[in-house]
Design a protein around this motif. Structure first.
Motif, mmCIF file in Angstrom:
data_model
loop_
_atom_site.group_PDB
_atom_site.id
_atom_site.type_symbol
_atom_site.label_atom_id
_atom_site.label_comp_id
_atom_site.label_asym_id
_atom_site.label_seq_id
_atom_site.Cartn_x
_atom_site.Cartn_y
_atom_site.Cartn_z
ATOM 1 N N LYS A 219 -12.087 -32.358 24.155
ATOM 2 C CA LYS A 219 -13.396 -31.704 24.172
ATOM 3 C C LYS A 219 -13.292 -30.399 23.399
ATOM 4 C CE LYS A 219 -15.500 -33.569 28.336
ATOM 5 N NZ LYS A 219 -16.266 -34.539 27.541
ATOM 6 N N PRO A 220 -14.392 -29.986 22.756
ATOM 7 C CA PRO A 220 -14.315 -28.762 21.951
ATOM 8 C C PRO A 220 -14.127 -27.533 22.829
ATOM 9 C CG PRO A 220 -16.592 -29.516 22.119
ATOM 10 C CD PRO A 220 -15.744 -30.567 22.756
ATOM 11 N N GLU A 221 -13.487 -26.525 22.277
ATOM 12 C CA GLU A 221 -13.283 -25.283 23.037
ATOM 13 C C GLU A 221 -14.620 -24.610 23.328
ATOM 14 O OE1 GLU A 221 -10.443 -22.815 21.064
ATOM 15 O OE2 GLU A 221 -8.952 -24.427 21.020
ATOM 16 N N GLN A 222 -15.466 -24.579 22.311
ATOM 17 C CA GLN A 222 -16.823 -24.061 22.510
ATOM 18 C C GLN A 222 -17.766 -25.263 22.549
ATOM 19 O OE1 GLN A 222 -16.210 -21.589 18.775
ATOM 20 N NE2 GLN A 222 -17.755 -20.397 19.868
ATOM 21 N N ALA A 223 -18.826 -25.185 23.354
ATOM 22 C CA ALA A 223 -19.803 -26.265 23.391
ATOM 23 C C ALA A 223 -20.238 -26.576 21.965
ATOM 24 C CB ALA A 223 -21.000 -25.846 24.227
ATOM 25 N N TYR A 224 -20.323 -27.831 21.634
ATOM 26 C CA TYR A 224 -20.635 -28.163 20.239
ATOM 27 C C TYR A 224 -22.007 -27.630 19.846
ATOM 28 C CZ TYR A 224 -22.619 -32.345 22.571
ATOM 29 O OH TYR A 224 -23.294 -33.205 23.387
ATOM 30 N N VAL A 274 -22.738 -37.944 20.310
ATOM 31 C CA VAL A 274 -21.950 -36.902 19.650
ATOM 32 C C VAL A 274 -20.463 -37.196 19.805
ATOM 33 C CG1 VAL A 274 -21.474 -34.435 19.526
ATOM 34 C CG2 VAL A 274 -23.792 -35.218 19.990
ATOM 35 N N ASN A 275 -20.052 -37.682 20.960
ATOM 36 C CA ASN A 275 -18.612 -37.944 21.150
ATOM 37 C C ASN A 275 -18.121 -39.054 20.219
ATOM 38 O OD1 ASN A 275 -20.026 -39.853 22.587
ATOM 39 N ND2 ASN A 275 -18.777 -39.736 24.448
ATOM 40 N N THR A 276 -18.839 -40.160 20.170
ATOM 41 C CA THR A 276 -18.423 -41.266 19.296
ATOM 42 C C THR A 276 -18.355 -40.809 17.845
ATOM 43 O OG1 THR A 276 -19.459 -42.832 20.806
ATOM 44 C CG2 THR A 276 -18.946 -43.636 18.590
ATOM 45 N N ALA A 277 -19.390 -40.093 17.406
ATOM 46 C CA ALA A 277 -19.411 -39.621 16.013
ATOM 47 C C ALA A 277 -18.278 -38.624 15.765
ATOM 48 C CB ALA A 277 -20.766 -38.988 15.686
ATOM 49 N N ALA A 278 -18.019 -37.761 16.741
ATOM 50 C CA ALA A 278 -16.939 -36.780 16.557
ATOM 51 C C ALA A 278 -15.591 -37.494 16.426
ATOM 52 C CB ALA A 278 -16.914 -35.793 17.727
ATOM 53 N N ASN A 284 -11.650 -40.249 10.429
ATOM 54 C CA ASN A 284 -11.925 -41.004 9.206
ATOM 55 C C ASN A 284 -12.613 -40.232 8.080
ATOM 56 O OD1 ASN A 284 -11.021 -43.842 9.903
ATOM 57 N ND2 ASN A 284 -12.340 -43.365 11.654
ATOM 58 N N MET A 285 -13.014 -39.011 8.333
ATOM 59 C CA MET A 285 -13.731 -38.240 7.322
ATOM 60 C C MET A 285 -12.970 -36.932 7.041
ATOM 61 S SD MET A 285 -16.528 -39.706 6.179
ATOM 62 C CE MET A 285 -15.970 -41.398 6.195
ATOM 63 N N PRO A 286 -13.147 -36.300 5.894
ATOM 64 C CA PRO A 286 -13.856 -36.817 4.722
ATOM 65 C C PRO A 286 -13.144 -38.066 4.177
ATOM 66 C CG PRO A 286 -13.342 -34.469 4.459
ATOM 67 C CD PRO A 286 -12.608 -34.953 5.662
ATOM 68 N N PHE A 287 -13.927 -38.906 3.589
ATOM 69 C CA PHE A 287 -13.458 -40.200 3.098
ATOM 70 C C PHE A 287 -12.185 -40.034 2.252
ATOM 71 C CE2 PHE A 287 -14.010 -43.965 0.275
ATOM 72 C CZ PHE A 287 -13.905 -44.916 1.271
ATOM 73 N N GLY A 288 -11.142 -40.772 2.638
ATOM 74 C CA GLY A 288 -9.861 -40.659 1.932
ATOM 75 C C GLY A 288 -8.933 -39.624 2.545
ATOM 76 N N LYS A 289 -9.487 -38.789 3.454
ATOM 77 C CA LYS A 289 -8.701 -37.805 4.210
ATOM 78 C C LYS A 289 -7.873 -36.883 3.322
ATOM 79 C CE LYS A 289 -8.827 -37.198 7.973
ATOM 80 N NZ LYS A 289 -8.465 -37.606 9.296
ATOM 81 N N SER A 290 -8.556 -36.191 2.417
ATOM 82 C CA SER A 290 -7.852 -35.186 1.618
ATOM 83 C C SER A 290 -7.621 -33.928 2.440
ATOM 84 C CB SER A 290 -8.657 -34.851 0.365
ATOM 85 O OG SER A 290 -9.969 -34.444 0.713
ATOM 86 N N GLN A 296 -13.017 -28.842 16.715
ATOM 87 C CA GLN A 296 -14.288 -28.131 16.856
ATOM 88 C C GLN A 296 -15.245 -28.491 15.720
ATOM 89 O OE1 GLN A 296 -14.979 -25.746 19.529
ATOM 90 N NE2 GLN A 296 -17.039 -26.222 18.781
ATOM 91 N N GLN A 297 -14.720 -28.537 14.505
ATOM 92 C CA GLN A 297 -15.567 -28.889 13.360
ATOM 93 C C GLN A 297 -16.124 -30.302 13.506
ATOM 94 O OE1 GLN A 297 -12.618 -28.084 10.259
ATOM 95 N NE2 GLN A 297 -13.999 -26.564 9.359
ATOM 96 N N ALA A 298 -15.276 -31.218 13.987
ATOM 97 C CA ALA A 298 -15.731 -32.606 14.135
ATOM 98 C C ALA A 298 -16.860 -32.698 15.167
ATOM 99 C CB ALA A 298 -14.560 -33.504 14.533
ATOM 100 N N TRP A 299 -16.700 -32.015 16.290
ATOM 101 C CA TRP A 299 -17.761 -32.021 17.317
ATOM 102 C C TRP A 299 -19.029 -31.368 16.776
ATOM 103 C CZ3 TRP A 299 -17.834 -34.577 21.856
ATOM 104 C CH2 TRP A 299 -16.609 -34.991 22.419
ATOM 105 N N ASP A 300 -18.867 -30.231 16.107
ATOM 106 C CA ASP A 300 -20.036 -29.494 15.624
ATOM 107 C C ASP A 300 -20.812 -30.296 14.582
ATOM 108 O OD1 ASP A 300 -19.454 -27.365 17.286
ATOM 109 O OD2 ASP A 300 -18.475 -26.157 15.731
#
Lengths: 355, 208
Positions: A219-224, A274-278, A284-290, A296-300
């Motif tokens: 879970k994110p440290e700060q509420a998403y 939000v959880n599934t998308a996070a 899996n993102m950004p595509f190709g995982k550079s 936190q960024q994923a949740w937000d």
């Protein structure tokens, strides 16, 4: 003034969603899209490797597997028949449903049929795919036993069985199954398996193969927050998905898919949470995982993407609040006021025709 | 100092560009906007490209041409010829150049949609259409589009010069070309072997 009021409202909205998520286990929703439990990624885990597509056998069974692949990658060939948006299955299931931790088809195949407590019903694999058509594809599911559902089941089965057989050093071709067997899925005691495989793992073990689903993140440290998520989106997502989230078509194909709006998944799809998308985004993102987004960024950014209007929840019987109480409040924005509008009240049509 | 010399050199090229442009105008071609006249010496009157002087511009999107010219100006894309050339574009010069060349005709390539073909006997076509996820390599056509026809910030590769595609993949690898968000393209290029760079360059060049 107005802007800060909006920020406050949106922040309250996300806090509310967070609080509710704690008390309401998503697994118990009477919803074919309700997720199976997710697990965190394990370090140095090895994953099932499906056989290369060139190993698909000739003949009628192989033809079903091949058709399954083609439908999975180019799902738009079913537009207006069963599909009502611009998505393809392969948008969210990387490497055409073969990649671990991107909800691979091989993982899902052995996780169904799955019993659902709340509606006291067992969903078969084809019923799960029907859910994808009704919600993720904002369309109308193909009927049970239809060639499309048989083909998608055959592809999923072939990927999974070939991988399991290789792990057991069984080099034979994947045993052919009847259509009726294929669409049920592999999580059952009477599922036909080579003897070595039947002994190697229990049904439950096969149902939770490492790499199934999207890996859970803390879970994110700060509420998403959609506001912080917008910053993430602008920096890391909009080059492909567009300033307006509407994706990008080249030669009519949205390989870079719309994330909200009329051409994306609807309010009943698993990805609207939000959880599934996070989980999906973090892995899996950004595509190709550079690069790797933080938790936190994923949740937000998941909150930002999923706090936009999209096609209506097909289970809505005419009242957003009612549908929200019955099917939502689980880490999502349906029925939540964002920027002065209650999401879901101006939802886009279900299964609109393209032309 | 060095830049001044380069700009002088540019001026010479510019003059020859004018000369060619005048010939074309006499023949009744579309008027070339003044800022684009400098480009035609190496890229051709119709942006068709002149190998090995300059790659094909026809078929590239306005967004892509704009962004790349900005990258040359900012030095995130390094090229001894193109950096000073891009510097000559002031005001709405970039917009004029991008509008002019992006509107130029291209060969019709019938797009092959991902998923049409299940198996590939050609490893390069398979890489382009299915990637190699065991190495974290996505399919090229995911971003570059069916038959790599390109769009938005993703350049068309179909029918581009093989030598140019190759030098760009190598530039991504060496870091002389940047400007991709999150190093997305560098990440892909760095996973390609030398043989794959050659093979992909030829594959896309021949999609005509």
């Amino acid at each position: 003034m107005k802007y800060s009021a909006m920020l406050l409202l949106a922040a309250l909205g996300s806090l509310t969603v967070q609080a509710q998520a704690e008390t309401d286990p998503v697994q118990e929703r009477p919803d074919k899209q309700a997720p199976l439990p997710s697990f965190p990624k394990v370090a140095d885990q090895t994953y099932l490797t499906p056989r290369p597509l060139s190993a698909i056998p000739e003949g009628a069974f192989g033809d079903k597997v091949r058709l399954g692949y083609q439908l999975f990658v180019n799902t738009q060939q079913l537009r207006d028949k069963y599909v009502g948006n611009e998505l393809n299955c392969a948008n969210c299931h990387m490497d055409a449903g073969r990649k671990a931790n991107a909800s691979p088809l091989w993982g899902a195949y052995f996780a169904y049929p799955a019993y659902r407590k709340k509606d006291n019903k067992v969903s078969s694999f084809e019923e799960r795919i029907q859910g994808c058509f009704n919600y993720s594809m904002n369309g109308k599911a193909p009927p049970a036993g239809s060639p499309e559902l048989v083909a998608l089941s055959a592809y999923a089965y072939w990927l999974g069985m070939g991988g399991l057989m290789d792990e057991a050093n069984l080099n034979d071709s994947v045993p052919e199954l009847s259509d009726a067997e294929l669409v049920k899925g592999g999580k059952r005691e009477d599922f036909p398996l080579p003897e070595i495989l039947a002994k190697a793992m229990t049904v439950e073990q096969r149902a939770s193969l490492p790499g199934r689903g999207y890996p859970e993140i803390p879970k994110p440290e700060q509420a998403y927050s959609p506001e912080r998520g917008k910053t993430v989106y602008v920096a890391h997502c909009q080059t492909c998905h567009g300033v307006d989230g509407q994706g990008q078509a080249i030669a009519g194909v949205y390989a870079l898919p719309p994330l909200w709006g009329p051409q994306s998944y609807n309010w009943g799809a698993g990805m609207h949470r939000v959880n599934t998308a996070a989980f999906f985004i973090h892995e899996n993102m950004p595509f190709g995982k550079s690069m790797q987004l933080t938790n936190q960024q994923a949740w937000d950014v998941a909150a930002y993407i999923n706090s936009h209007e999209r096609p209506q929840d097909p289970r809505n019987k005419g009242d957003v609040k009612q549908a929200q109480e019955k099917y939502h409040n689980d880490s999502d924005y349906y029925g939540v006021e964002v920027d002065g509008k209650v999401l879901g009240t101006q939802a886009y049509p279900i299964f609109p025709k393209k032309s | 100092m060095n830049i001044k010399i380069k700009i002088l050199a540019t001026g010479v090229t510019l003059l020859s560009g004018y000369a060619m442009a005048s010939v074309a105008l006499a023949a009744g071609a579309t008027a070339i906007p003044q800022p684009a006249q400098i480009c035609v010496t190496c890229h051709g009157m119709e942006g068709e490209g002149i190998e090995p002087l300059g790659p094909r511009l026809a078929g590239l999107s306005k967004d892509y041409i704009t962004t790349q010219l900005q990258h040359f100006q900012a030095g995130v894309r390094q090229n001894a010829t193109m950096m000073p050339m891009a510097m000559t574009l002031q005001g709405d010069g970039i917009a004029q150049v991008a509008s002019y060349f992006s509107a130029k005709p291209t060969n019709d390539v019938k797009p092959v949609i991902r998923g049409e073909q299940v198996t590939f006997s050609d490893d390069t076509a398979r890489l382009a259409y299915q990637g190699d996820w065991s190495r974290g390599l996505p399919a090229c056509v995911t971003c570059h589009g069916p038959s790599a026809l390109g769009g938005g910030l993703f350049p068309r590769l179909a029918g581009q010069q093989a030598s140019y595609i190759k030098t760009q993949l190598l530039a991504w690898q060496s870091g002389t070309r940047k400007g991709d968000v999150d190093g997305m393209m560098a990440n892909v290029a760095n996973k390609l072997t030398a043989a794959e760079v050659d093979a992909l360059a030829n594959y896309f060049a021949n999609l005509k």
